[in-house]
Design a protein around this motif. Sequence first.
Motif, PDB file in Angstrom:
ATOM      1  N   UNK A  16       0.846  -1.199   0.000  1.00 35.94           N
ATOM      2  CA  UNK A  16       0.000   0.000   0.000  1.00 35.94           C
ATOM      3  C   UNK A  16       0.880   1.247   0.000  1.00 35.94           C
ATOM      4  N   UNK A  17       0.699   2.080  -1.022  1.00 35.73           N
ATOM      5  CA  UNK A  17       1.454   3.324  -1.093  1.00 35.73           C
ATOM      6  C   UNK A  17       2.880   3.177  -1.557  1.00 35.73           C
ATOM      7  N   UNK A  18       3.277   1.994  -2.026  1.00 39.28           N
ATOM      8  CA  UNK A  18       4.650   1.755  -2.469  1.00 39.28           C
ATOM      9  C   UNK A  18       4.630   1.171  -3.873  1.00 39.28           C
ATOM     10  N   UNK A  72       9.702   2.831  -4.294  1.00 40.47           N
ATOM     11  CA  UNK A  72       9.619   3.997  -3.424  1.00 40.47           C
ATOM     12  C   UNK A  72       8.227   4.143  -2.830  1.00 40.47           C
ATOM     13  N   UNK A  73       8.167   4.733  -1.628  1.00 40.30           N
ATOM     14  CA  UNK A  73       6.905   5.191  -1.081  1.00 40.30           C
ATOM     15  C   UNK A  73       6.435   6.373  -1.926  1.00 40.30           C
ATOM     16  N   UNK A  74       5.166   6.395  -2.301  1.00 47.39           N
ATOM     17  CA  UNK A  74       4.658   7.459  -3.161  1.00 47.39           C
ATOM     18  C   UNK A  74       4.155   8.628  -2.321  1.00 47.39           C
ATOM     19  N   UNK A 113      20.755  -8.636   7.943  1.00 48.35           N
ATOM     20  CA  UNK A 113      20.204  -7.463   7.280  1.00 48.35           C
ATOM     21  C   UNK A 113      19.030  -6.957   8.113  1.00 48.35           C
ATOM     22  N   UNK A 114      19.061  -5.689   8.500  1.00 53.83           N
ATOM     23  CA  UNK A 114      18.007  -5.122   9.342  1.00 53.83           C
ATOM     24  C   UNK A 114      17.387  -3.954   8.596  1.00 53.83           C
ATOM     25  N   UNK A 115      16.081  -4.056   8.318  1.00 57.63           N
ATOM     26  CA  UNK A 115      15.409  -3.045   7.509  1.00 57.63           C
ATOM     27  C   UNK A 115      14.136  -2.566   8.180  1.00 57.63           C
ATOM     28  N   UNK A 116      13.872  -1.279   8.029  1.00 58.84           N
ATOM     29  CA  UNK A 116      12.601  -0.703   8.425  1.00 58.84           C
ATOM     30  C   UNK A 116      11.901  -0.174   7.190  1.00 58.84           C
ATOM     31  N   UNK A 117      10.686  -0.670   6.912  1.00 55.73           N
ATOM     32  CA  UNK A 117       9.906  -0.172   5.791  1.00 55.73           C
ATOM     33  C   UNK A 117      10.620  -0.309   4.457  1.00 55.73           C
ATOM     34  N   UNK A 118      10.602   0.777   3.684  1.00 57.66           N
ATOM     35  CA  UNK A 118      11.171   0.758   2.341  1.00 57.66           C
ATOM     36  C   UNK A 118      12.693   0.661   2.379  1.00 57.66           C
ATOM     37  N   UNK A 119      13.280   0.690   3.576  1.00 53.68           N
ATOM     38  CA  UNK A 119      14.717   0.450   3.706  1.00 53.68           C
ATOM     39  C   UNK A 119      15.135  -0.933   3.258  1.00 53.68           C
ATOM     40  N   UNK A 120      14.174  -1.791   2.953  1.00 56.77           N
ATOM     41  CA  UNK A 120      14.497  -3.138   2.477  1.00 56.77           C
ATOM     42  C   UNK A 120      15.066  -3.118   1.057  1.00 56.77           C
TER      43      UNK A 120
END
Length: 241
Positions: A16-18, A72-74, A113-120
């Motif tokens: 959603x939103x990405x 990307x987040x839009x 690998x540690x990611x938050x949100x779109x940091x993946x």
Amino acid sequence: MSEYAVRLTSRNMVAEGTMAFCFEKPSGFVFKPGQAIDLILPGAHADPNSSDVRHTFSIISAPHEGELAVATRMRDSVFKRTLGKLPGGTEVMIDGPFGALTLHKNMARPAVLIAGGIGVTPFMSMLRHAAMHQQQQDLLLLYSNRRPEDTAFLGELQQLERENPRFRLMATMTDIAHSTQDWHGATSKIDGAWIKQAIAGLVAPIFYVSGPPAMVAAIRQVLTDADIDEDEVRSEEFYGY
């Protein structure tokens, strides 16, 4: 770095939103998983380096794939509004590749690998590449999002885990109460205790952190508090936003 003219070939929603955007891959374009490009949109502008027309993105596609893709987040910015409306076939410029958030060469040492949100995003290229080549390296992704519907590439990551016996996914949803989807996994924030439990059995791992700047700073502190040597931690705060 070099600039290339490429055309938009497709786009699709990955959460959603990405959105993910795919472009032609220039002949001879070589990059390492985890690297990035600058995407430069068409149109006259007083400053070609303005954030209205130029933005940095991690490459989510793997080197063996025939297209270059970013996600990307839009958000409501001039750049992203323009990007979201580009017709298929539109010519844009890319500049790159660049960036040092790439996996270490010693495959005997695991990568966490540690990611938050779109940091993946930088990790998608790494994990696709590893699955394709069946790399003999243990890879663990700790991935935090608010809800499953916000989680970019969740289905693909679960599939990559099935395809690659050396890859393990541990996802957590921190706002599951507001989700419309079922979730039977973790729901806590990433903290030192969770990280220590996740890495049990891994010998001398190296840590990679990607996400919003505040999240990256917080996770680096969590790792420090968990007695992880800061020399074993690598991070980027801006690719993919």
